[in-house]
Design an enzyme around this catalytic site. Sequence first.
Site, PDB file in Angstrom:
ATOM      1  CG  ASP A 380      -1.704   1.162   1.436  1.00  0.00           C
ATOM      2  OD1 ASP A 380      -2.246   1.609   0.422  1.00  0.00           O
ATOM      3  OD2 ASP A 380      -1.831   1.654   2.564  1.00  0.00           O
ATOM      4  CB  THR A 382      -1.729   6.439   2.088  1.00  0.00           C
ATOM      5  OG1 THR A 382      -1.885   6.847   0.751  1.00  0.00           O
ATOM      6  CG2 THR A 382      -1.880   7.588   3.019  1.00  0.00           C
ATOM      7  CE  LYS A 523     -12.439  16.502   2.592  1.00  0.00           C
ATOM      8  NZ  LYS A 523     -13.516  16.117   3.480  1.00  0.00           N
ATOM      9  NE  ARG A 555      -3.363  11.867   0.926  1.00  0.00           N
ATOM     10  CZ  ARG A 555      -3.676  10.580   0.897  1.00  0.00           C
ATOM     11  NH1 ARG A 555      -2.760   9.690   0.604  1.00  0.00           N
ATOM     12  NH2 ARG A 555      -4.885  10.182   1.180  1.00  0.00           N
ATOM     13  CG  ASN A 753      -7.411   1.030   2.078  1.00  0.00           C
ATOM     14  OD1 ASN A 753      -6.683   0.790   3.050  1.00  0.00           O
ATOM     15  ND2 ASN A 753      -7.109   1.890   1.153  1.00  0.00           N
TER      16      ASN A 753
END
Lengths: 1071, 304
Positions: A380, A382, A523, A555, A753
């Site tokens: 992953d 992040t 957003k 980001r 996730n």
Amino acid sequence: MKRFVYVNDESCGESYCDNRVSNTKYTLWNFLPKNLLEQFRRFMNQYFLLIACLQLWSRITPVSPVTTWGPLAIIFIVSASKEAWDDYNRYLSDKKANERKVWVVKDGIRGQIKAQEIHVGNIVWLHENDEIPCDLVLIGTSDPQGICYVETAALDGETDLKTRIIPSICANLSSDQLGKVKGVLECPNPDNDIRRFDANMRLFPPIIDNEKCPLAINNTLLQSCYLRYTEWACGVAIYTGNETKSGMSRGTAEPKLTAADSMIDKLTVAIFVFQIVVVLVLGFAGNIWKDSNGRKHWYLMYPAEGPWYDFLVIPLRFELLCSIMIPISIKVTLDLAKGVYAKFIDCDEQMFDRETSTPAHSANTAISEDLGQVEYILSDKTGTLTENIMIFRRCCINNTQYGDDSGDALKDTRLLNAVSSNEPDVVKFLMVMALCNTVVPIKSNDGAISYKAQSQDEEALVNAASNLNMVLTSKDSSSAEICFNSSKFQYELLDVLEFTSDRKRMSVVVKEGGSGKFLLLSKGADEAIFPRSNPGQQTKTYLEAVEMYSHLGLRTLCLGWRELEEGEYKEWSKKFQEASCSLDNRECKIAEVCHSLEQGINILGVTAIEDRLQDGVPETIKLLRSAGINVWMLTGDKQNTAIQIALLCNLITPESNGQLLSINGKTEDEILRSLERALVIMKTTPERKDLAFVLDGWTLEIILKHSMESFTRLAMLSRTAICCRMTPLQKAQLVGILKTVGYLTLAIGDGGNDVRMIQEANIGVGISGREGLQAARAADYSIGKFKFLKRLILVHGRYSYNRTAFISQYSFYKSLLICFIQILFSFVTGLSGTSLFNSISLMAYNVFYTSLPVMTILFDKDMSETTVLQYPQILLYSQAGRLLNPSTFAGWFGRSLYHALVVFLITVHTNAYEQSNMEEISMVALSGCIWLQAFVVTLDTNSFTYLQVILIWGNFVAFYIINLILSSVPTLQMYTVMWRLCSQPSYWITMALIVTIGMGPVLALRYLRNVYRPSAIDVLQQIEQTNGPTQTSRNVESATRIYLDQLLTDLRRNKGSIHQPLLSDSVASIR
Amino acid sequence: MTPGCVITIFLLIGITFVPVGLVCLQASNSVAEIVHRYDIDCVPDAYRRNKQAYIKDSLISKKCIQKVKVQYHMKAPIYVYYELDNFYQNHRRYVKSRSDKQLRHGMKYTDSSCGPLERNNGLPIVPCGLIAWSLFNDTFGFTRGSIGIMVDRKNISWRSDREHKFGKDVYPFNFQNGSLIGGGKLDPDIPLSNQEDLIVWMRAAALPQFRKLYGVIEDDLQADETIDIHITNNYNTYSFGGKKSLVLTTSTWLGGKNDFLGYAYLVTGSASIFLSILFALIHVKIPRPHGDAAYLSWSRKSSN
């Protein structure tokens, strides 16, 4: 299927289970049968049970049944007591939970009962910091707004506080009414989805509001969470006992089998087949000897006519004699070894993260060897590669970019000036930053405000806004207050259009306190916002800003707003209510409704948040890649950011040495063509060049649908890949693809996730990070920082593999050794199946004499950790399974055959004639085996510590002491035998001979191979010996590195035929 | 594992093994041994074709005198062994057919382990089992001219066996009465602990060729002397072609005559020296410094 819960109605609860939580696997009564059944599911145990049963037939058993029943019983008792102990502890903790006192309200009367007595429909009263005893639907809190906070860490590992709100129809109930309220809840049958709860509720008169009210997950209090910052709350029990959401999601994970384990299983089967062949041949020959020869030997008194099963007796005897070929102790030994590896990982101080005080932990103790055989790492981004500390760095408001010069927008004087001069666009921008989120501000006693957020990005934005004088001061479910330049503004929070990974955006609808205007604040990701922007607005500069920011590895989020007409909002609100009430497919319907509102947004600006790389990530990735591990990055982030991070952390090489193949396209055809093109380039480019491919989630979806095969080929060729915009499911799919091709995969991640991918991979590693512990809980290993991965793989994984390879093969060696001696002996006993060794010796040999010394290998290091980290290429040996495969096993097989011949022939020749009585010969042969195995272990031990010396030679001394003691017991057959032998010089001379003839050739071969056809391991060991473990002189190092690189590339090219014997690991044999 | 280290190890092994081998060989050579096979010679010419008929016929005298010439001077004590070949005392059916409990404690402890000879005519047998039943029953006497040579038949068994394995108050019972299947009789009035022939016999041999102690001659035998051996040839090895021999031997610290250890040490020692020289030569011819970069690159080139 639905469940109807009647509030405060005793009769309703009867039909459902009570709140007795039971995590135990067994009960007192079914423990023995259930546990035995479970253990006998294993092939090995079935085999040993069969052998043990055959041994009960005294006609055929060569040794006392104790030899198998004893160890079998020990193995069973050990694993059964472990199970029983675990289960007992579970029982105790269940009992504690079950007998905890909780307050319930029955018909208005509050009373304390045990937690296990809660029934569905009861109203449970909770106080601050109480653990929630069962799944409840919230109906009342101390908060006038009807909210309460829960900590769900025990459920999903997320450490932030979650807001829970009472259903609208309960909003006006007083605490008196709460105790007497009656109603019905319609909710789905128990399931394990902790993020979904689609139900509705209706209250009975005398409550006036009798409308059906929808319930969602934020109306529930789930079992094992804690109530925080709320004086009291009460709720209706809907699911109890093991039917709660946390109860349903508990499951026992399938045990993972390591590659080394399955190799051992294969070898076991091979040995089993070999054993059957030996048994058939010897059994047949034995029957022939009996018929042609045996009957002439009158003293054997063979009856003229035996029973019908006579022809079976000798084969079965041989089966029993050969049954020890499959070592009964191997399972126990390996389990023990694996436990020790796991402890090594847990106790490794160099993997202790000092910043967060988290040690490395191996939750799965059984798969350490796999770490040393990892071929693919899927990581992953992040929180795994990066620190997941989000810092607001730059922004672009109204076509002006802030923070470009200093790299920090908060210090950009232009922005500060704009803030102080109340520039309207900037103010709106900051307002969206402060309001459009799910952050909870918490005021501490000294007035300082801290924010609790589910997403790090939101926290960063809110903090940045407060630094720019736009402070979110308080917030509850229906209102928020912000303070800008010390003047206060009130907002009514109307709706939250939540963030989902599909929508990639979130919005809130607020009503401005002063003007009464309805505002939509949004957003989200650029590609989710720009298409919905006001058609008249120029978005070019924003697009450029997004592009630039993501090139810097930042980001980005786009902020926007829109003023709503009151009528428009009212109409929409109705639809939204409806969608949130629907029982099925709610998520989809809500998304649709939200979509209809989020149109024509005025883009306010773009934020850029920096997520710094974790300490040591580039070095670690470089090291892992030079160790021959392919590293893939799977991220939900966008392509540019991902590529930028990949460059920063050495994952891909910049142009000229590297090439990035982008697989994309607007249509399916385009995508597939681009895939084929990438495949061709991948095949034709020389190896030196670093190739990587990059694709996004949408592309992957199409590829997987149409061209799975090409993609698999590409995946096999590509050392690096960057996959962006991945959903959790897609991450897991990628792992699955690599796994089906037979690669050993390691997935590493830190957030919820990544859980699917972590569970899917052969090895799941979780980073106990800021996104909560969810990943770390699901993982086999949890570490504090990504950089520890190199130690986990190169040091722990590699050592574990090497050690398991030795231990398993050695276990077979020692069993085969004793078995071959028995077989050889049978040739001088008229193939009758006499056992040379007595029962005690056989049992002790397997369980004691040979199991202890091999444990020294657990502390063995073939080369120092420094060397391994210096030459990570060496991992290839374990990666390719070079130390445990059929050919290395053949070596051990040959060695045991040779040693058996040496021991047997020397024994029968030195103890011929008058010294040939059974007891003496058997003891001489046994001592010969013990001597040999002590030297075998010594020769294969690379590092010596006191413990190793004590285990090897202490065991050796113990052998003599034990046998001398046994020889002093008059009732035993071997009475005085050992004393007698030890006093004979010829015994000691024989032992020296056995050791020399047994080990001489082994040593000579080892020497020749070591010096004249060295493997890379040998070379490194030699370098270590000459130069000391840590100081490798520079020039040697570089020369060796070139040599190793070439050697290993060559090896890698031959990976198809990777199972070469260790003997031919030399340079010469490669060509 | 440097060349120097390995070469030294092999050299050291060679240097120690060769002398030890010579000492063992010397010890073995100093043993004077007479092996005399008598199973064929003791069968009268008329029965040579049908030895079974001879051995099974109780009417034929089994006495047999064999002359043996002593080659070397034999210093007392001289051990008298009988040697059987092709006799499977280690056969599974045989070696298990005994009851240690019964031997120690008596008839009460007769158990099924003795099968197929647990009982006879419904009564338990003491000592039971195939081993005891097939007790060797040839006897030997020695004369020098007409003067008998004393053979000490006491203490030929292990003392531990006499004291702990065979009962002092266990007497033979219902044992075979000397039918012609072979196998000796036992005096029912002597306790098992004193039946030393039985005790020796019951320590089963692990190999089909074995020797069992018969007695000890406490007299020196001179070189070139001829002695007469008086044999009663009762034991039936003819049915399965077993060989019977009588062995007279002296003993050394290493045991009886057995050249194996000596030769094995000599061969191993020489092989070690050979290996160490070979390794040294290879090392000189193709020097490969340990863990050296130069060597590595050289190795690389050679392979191309």
